[in-house]
Design a protein around this motif. Structure first.
Motif, PDB file in Angstrom:
ATOM      1  N   LEU A 121       0.796  -1.126   0.141  1.00 36.79           N
ATOM      2  CA  LEU A 121       0.132   0.140  -0.059  1.00 36.79           C
ATOM      3  C   LEU A 121       0.946   1.383   0.047  1.00 36.79           C
ATOM      4  N   CYS A 122       0.462   2.204  -0.726  1.00 36.35           N
ATOM      5  CA  CYS A 122       1.093   3.564  -0.826  1.00 36.35           C
ATOM      6  C   CYS A 122       0.963   4.243   0.432  1.00 36.35           C
ATOM      7  N   GLN A 123       1.965   4.981   1.099  1.00 37.24           N
ATOM      8  CA  GLN A 123       1.872   5.923   2.155  1.00 37.24           C
ATOM      9  C   GLN A 123       2.963   6.719   2.161  1.00 37.24           C
ATOM     10  N   PRO A 124       2.536   8.064   1.724  1.00 36.98           N
ATOM     11  CA  PRO A 124       1.462   8.734   1.324  1.00 36.98           C
ATOM     12  C   PRO A 124       1.261   8.278   0.066  1.00 36.98           C
ATOM     13  N   VAL A 125      -0.095   8.707  -0.475  1.00 34.15           N
ATOM     14  CA  VAL A 125      -0.598   8.408  -1.708  1.00 34.15           C
ATOM     15  C   VAL A 125       0.044   9.594  -2.634  1.00 34.15           C
ATOM     16  N   PRO A 126       0.301   9.290  -3.888  1.00 31.35           N
ATOM     17  CA  PRO A 126       0.772  10.396  -4.726  1.00 31.35           C
ATOM     18  C   PRO A 126      -0.245  11.391  -4.831  1.00 31.35           C
ATOM     19  N   SER A 127       0.207  12.507  -4.855  1.00 37.03           N
ATOM     20  CA  SER A 127      -0.679  13.705  -4.989  1.00 37.03           C
ATOM     21  C   SER A 127      -2.010  13.864  -6.022  1.00 37.03           C
ATOM     22  N   ILE A 128      -1.530  13.279  -7.301  1.00 38.77           N
ATOM     23  CA  ILE A 128      -2.503  13.086  -8.189  1.00 38.77           C
ATOM     24  C   ILE A 128      -3.740  12.245  -7.920  1.00 38.77           C
ATOM     25  N   ALA A 129      -3.348  11.256  -7.261  1.00 41.43           N
ATOM     26  CA  ALA A 129      -4.601  10.683  -6.756  1.00 41.43           C
ATOM     27  C   ALA A 129      -5.241  11.352  -5.768  1.00 41.43           C
ATOM     28  N   VAL A 130      -4.793  11.863  -4.865  1.00 45.25           N
ATOM     29  CA  VAL A 130      -5.423  12.601  -3.791  1.00 45.25           C
ATOM     30  C   VAL A 130      -6.419  13.585  -4.651  1.00 45.25           C
ATOM     31  N   GLU A 131      -5.929  14.451  -5.335  1.00 47.38           N
ATOM     32  CA  GLU A 131      -6.434  15.367  -6.249  1.00 47.38           C
ATOM     33  C   GLU A 131      -7.547  14.866  -6.915  1.00 47.38           C
ATOM     34  N   THR A 132      -7.437  13.723  -7.562  1.00 49.59           N
ATOM     35  CA  THR A 132      -8.498  12.952  -8.393  1.00 49.59           C
ATOM     36  C   THR A 132      -9.644  12.544  -7.479  1.00 49.59           C
TER      37      THR A 132
END
Length: 146
Positions: A121-132
């Motif tokens: 699992l990604c921690q933290p999540v890439p910012s593009i995923a958060v924005e999406t």
């Protein structure tokens, strides 16, 4: 974007021996629609591949409310129902609705993001995923978790 909706065609291949939509087709429609919304919001499979992350599901369930038959006009809607503030975990709800407004099925998925190199699992999540994920329409009972 208030809502993400698409009309879907019920194909002959989507039917089961009882001449209604086979159970696995519901999940296929949900998966396709989730990818379409990510792509529409700029989070393409190529970008995820290049940045070495992608969505994974922990749970997928469907409440089958009414049969869907060949030739029916069905729309699928997608809304975010729950999400952690950092978008590392999320739940998405799809409704399959006929042209009279009757909800035929409700699909719910619980997922996260995975680093495709580390297979973790990604921690933290890439910012593009958060924005999406923040751009996906929210359900009326949307829950934002810490």
């Amino acid at each position: 974007m208030a809502i993400f909706t698409k009309e879907i065609s019920i194909r002959w291949a989507d039917l089961d021996p009882n001449f209604h939509l086979r159970h696995s087709a519901y999940y296929d429609f949900g998966a396709q629609h989730r990818m379409e919304i990510l792509i529409d919001l700029g989070l393409t499979p190529l970008l995820m591949h290049q940045q070495h992350f992608g969505p994974i599901l922990f749970k997928e369930s469907c409440v089958f409310k009414r049969e869907i038959h060949f030739g029916e006009t069905i729309s699928i809607t997608t809304k975010m129902s729950k999400m952690k503030k950092d978008a590392s975990r999320w739940s998405i709800t799809h409704e399959l609705i006929d042209n009279k407004g009757t909800v035929k099925a409700i699909i719910t998925v619980d997922g996260a993001w995975m680093d495709t190199k580390l297979r973790k699992l990604c921690q933290p999540v890439p910012s593009i995923a958060v924005e999406t994920l923040n751009a996906i329409p929210k359900a009326d009972d949307f829950i934002l978790e810490e």
